[in-house]
Design a protein around this motif. Sequence first.
Motif, short mmCIF file in Angstrom:
data_model
loop_
_atom_site.label_atom_id
_atom_site.label_comp_id
_atom_site.label_asym_id
_atom_site.label_seq_id
_atom_site.Cartn_x
_atom_site.Cartn_y
_atom_site.Cartn_z
N LEU A 48 0.82 -1.21 0.00
CA LEU A 48 0.00 0.00 0.00
C LEU A 48 0.86 1.25 0.00
CD1 LEU A 48 -2.81 -1.08 2.49
CD2 LEU A 48 -2.98 -0.86 0.01
N ARG A 51 2.31 1.44 -3.78
CA ARG A 51 1.34 1.69 -4.85
C ARG A 51 0.55 2.97 -4.64
NH1 ARG A 51 -2.10 -3.02 -7.33
NH2 ARG A 51 -2.29 -1.30 -8.83
N TYR A 52 0.22 3.28 -3.39
CA TYR A 52 -0.67 4.41 -3.13
C TYR A 52 -0.05 5.45 -2.20
CZ TYR A 52 -3.97 0.94 -4.92
OH TYR A 52 -4.61 -0.01 -5.68
#
Length: 477
Positions: A48, A51-52
């Motif tokens: 997470l 990617r974000y």
Amino acid sequence: MEQKAKWTPLVVWSTVGSTMGAAVPCGYCMAIINNPAVHMRAWCAETLLLRYQLVLTPRQLETLWALIVSIYLIGGILGSACAGWAANRFGRRGCFLLSGSLLLLAALGFVSCRWLQSVELLLLSRFIVGFGAGLITTGVPMYHTEIAATSQRGALGSACSVGYSSGVVVAQICSMESLLGSEDHWHLALSFYVVFMAICYAPYRFYAESPKWLFIVKRRQEEALQMLERLRGGDSGLDLELQSMEQEAASKYSTRSLGDVLTDPKLLMPLILFCSYQAGQQLTGCSAIFYYSVFIFRSSGSSASVAELLSLCAGNVNLATALLGPWLMARFNRRTLMLISTSCCALLMFGFCLCAEFGHLLPWLIYGTVACLFLYLIAFQLALGPMPPFIGSELFEVSSRSVANSLGNQVGWSCNFIVGFLFPVMHSLIGSWIFLCFSIFGWLLFLLTKFYLPETRGVEVSVVAKLTSHGFRSKVL
């Protein structure tokens, strides 16, 4: 007198294949994420972030992990809700194939989620495998009891429970750090159950179909008779089975809807019994033990290494006793076993509660907690473990069986979710007294069994239905 039926190759092969190909993966997927949990959480947080650019707090990571664990149970609830329709639409064997397709799809997702760096795919795969497991826990016990002769129902009906317990132990072994539970291989551990599926689904077309489904639901009498002759090893001694199927087929219902089942007063007591056993299987403490055995042993005073070893031993004790299930169900009356199982489980949960609560005052009570838990697992597998999955097939006639089994399994999966999700919270609030609640549920099941469960071993379903047709005024003794 109960007539003994032949154990034909078709009966044995169909039961063993469907158990290893469906029930074992179901239990495997339930237990597989316990050991590699540390590595999986770390991967979720890292993924997470990459990617974000999302940084999770410890509380947020715990919430995400709770979702990964519990979404399997949510899938199970929805799978059970659809199982009645699937079992009637595609057949009992067809429902087995449908669930296998879902498990295969989930396995591909487990393998790919790490390569694709997708936490979402991990969640989706856990949901899909839970959905497939919901179909399995409803459809496979029903399939087993419908291909069985009356004298074989108990042994075959408990096969699903044996497969489930076997899957739990296989998962505990495969997820060890030295095997597939490491940081680099946990995604392979999640999907390893496809080995059992590859072996058992390959000869799928040679498995038997339920002759009762063919005869009563689809009205294909000639095909049902041929299947029955193959299952029994000849055309002799089939008169009673054919007569029973003809009586059920003569009913104005070939299949009944959920509304029909819920509003029929004659089905009130069978529904209460079946749903209570499905719920009680979870609410008497087994789910808490399977999910949090390491935590339970550590909170009782064991070290981390000892707690992990005791957890593995508990899984093996559970499996060893579950292997006796088919023999017990074939040799002893259902009522007797359930009365012994529920009363012993209630007593042992009460003993565990006292030993765990006062263990800090008397250190030697830690041995009492271990003894109570292991004895509980033995008592649980006498009846509370193997009976709830198949007792519905002995309480309901074919027209209402699939819907009733679906409803009962929804109750079971829901209670499984409640215990799995709330046990840590309740334990933090009231400590070991939570096990007193499990003991109370055990005693309630004991009373329900004593006053309202008729003996179903070797008894035609139509006879059982009459015994329970008067609700709380039913006379079963």
